[in-house]
Enzyme design. Sequence first.
Site, PDB file in Angstrom:
ATOM      1  CE  LYS A 183      -3.996  -2.059  -0.023  1.00 34.24           C
ATOM      2  NZ  LYS A 183      -3.549  -3.423  -0.291  1.00 34.24           N
TER       3      LYS A 183
HETATM    4  C1  LIG Z   1     -10.260  -2.941  -1.427  1.00 39.08           C
HETATM    5  C2  LIG Z   1      -9.573  -3.690  -0.320  1.00 39.08           C
HETATM    6  N1  LIG Z   1     -10.248  -3.939   0.811  1.00 39.08           N
HETATM    7  C3  LIG Z   1      -9.692  -4.580   1.844  1.00 39.08           C
HETATM    8  C4  LIG Z   1      -8.388  -5.025   1.790  1.00 39.08           C
HETATM    9  C5  LIG Z   1      -7.840  -5.809   2.940  1.00 39.08           C
HETATM   10  O1  LIG Z   1      -6.712  -5.259   3.527  1.00 39.08           O
HETATM   11  P1  LIG Z   1      -5.616  -6.191   4.259  1.00 39.08           P
HETATM   12  O2  LIG Z   1      -4.864  -6.908   3.179  1.00 39.08           O
HETATM   13  O3  LIG Z   1      -4.772  -5.211   5.005  1.00 39.08           O
HETATM   14  O4  LIG Z   1      -6.344  -7.128   5.149  1.00 39.08           O
HETATM   15  C6  LIG Z   1      -7.639  -4.778   0.646  1.00 39.08           C
HETATM   16  C7  LIG Z   1      -6.261  -5.247   0.611  1.00 39.08           C
HETATM   17  O5  LIG Z   1      -5.426  -5.180  -0.044  1.00 39.08           O
HETATM   18  C8  LIG Z   1      -8.235  -4.111  -0.457  1.00 39.08           C
HETATM   19  O6  LIG Z   1      -7.570  -3.872  -1.580  1.00 39.08           O
END
Ligand SMILES: Cc1ncc(COP(=O)(O)O)c(C=O)c1O
Length: 377
Positions: A183
């Site tokens: 990110k």
């Molecule tokens: C649109 C979206 N929502 C939720 C997430 C979930 O985040 P995490 O990977 O930190 O659990 C991501 C992750 O990349 C995402 O792209």
Amino acid sequence: MWKIPVASADVTGKEEEYVVEAIRSSWISSSGAFVDRFEKEFSELCDTKHALSCANGTVALHLAILGLGLRPGDEVIVPSMTYIATANAVRYCGAEPVFIDIDPNTWCMDPTQIEEAITPRTRGIIAVHLLGHPADMDAINEIASIHGLWVVEDAAEAHFALYKGKPVGSLGSAATFSFFGNKLFTCGEGGAVTVNSDQLSLRLKTLRGQGMDPRKRYYFPVIGYNYRLTNVACAMLCAQLERRSEIMSRRIEIFQRYNEGLAQIPGVRLQPIASWATHSPWMHAVLIDSTEYGRTRDEVISGLAAKGIDSRPFFVPIHTLPPYQNSPVVRDLLPHTDFLGSSGLMLPTYNALTNEDIDTVVHIISELSTARLRRAA
Ligand SMILES: Cc1ncc(COP(=O)(O)O)c(C=O)c1O
């Protein structure tokens, strides 16, 4: 090893210094000065009253919708073009996602499809700010308020994007963020929920900390979760936020250089940016229109890989995946989602990427197209 990877964290500021400081302070769990500092700064940047750090973007979503009262048997309207976590969080609550299509002009959920997806069981909407572009929040909030629904912004991919000049994170009932390693701002694994309501913030803190009332030690009024983030991870995030402008401005340059090069290649479509949107420069994404370009998106991925360059296809539309094939889908067909799913391509995007690297990627994409044309001639 890739010559050019698809993502690489920029942790070249005070990340190491602050992490060492956190370790030496012995505050290595989920209390500490860096947790407090990160939550304060992040809420200010998102223009919200509260920000709660948590273990990742997936549990941020779970916390937000649990806190808003989602229960088994309820329904939540979500776009099918998103990361699986958006839908999974709904299922964690025993509720059902109802999938709608995206608007080809924003790549985010199409607000004109929301009303037909509403049933007596609908409780809320998760508006995903896909690939750094905010969803059309005014339209979404208006429908939500008419029908008494809550709106959660999934801003995992859209740190500091603006909607009509207002920061994402401040535009719904709650918003969630991811700080995963790829990110724009990262601590490896991490997340946050932003909210304005004091009451909701208290509920989220309770749920995040095993259900313990934050005002009364070892009193557990509800069953909660251990979804906390560590002071060590927050130390990294504090260092990242200090370099916010530097991180963002290099990314904007990278996007501009890609756009200039790729705009010249027939069949390569750039991400549309609405006039009201200030896009967050996360991953540079394009669509490969194979009829015009002459090759498929997957052939471009293979062609880049053959030269040591990593890239990513867009998400597989969630309504086509085994756990969700029987979930409700508005209008039965989601043509724009399907088109993005089969033609979308994410290109290497990270701050250490050089202008020469960008030119190499663009050149290969251009060559792959013209090589085919030469063969056909
Ligand atoms: C649109 C979206 N929502 C939720 C997430 C979930 O985040 P995490 O990977 O930190 O659990 C991501 C992750 O990349 C995402 O792209």
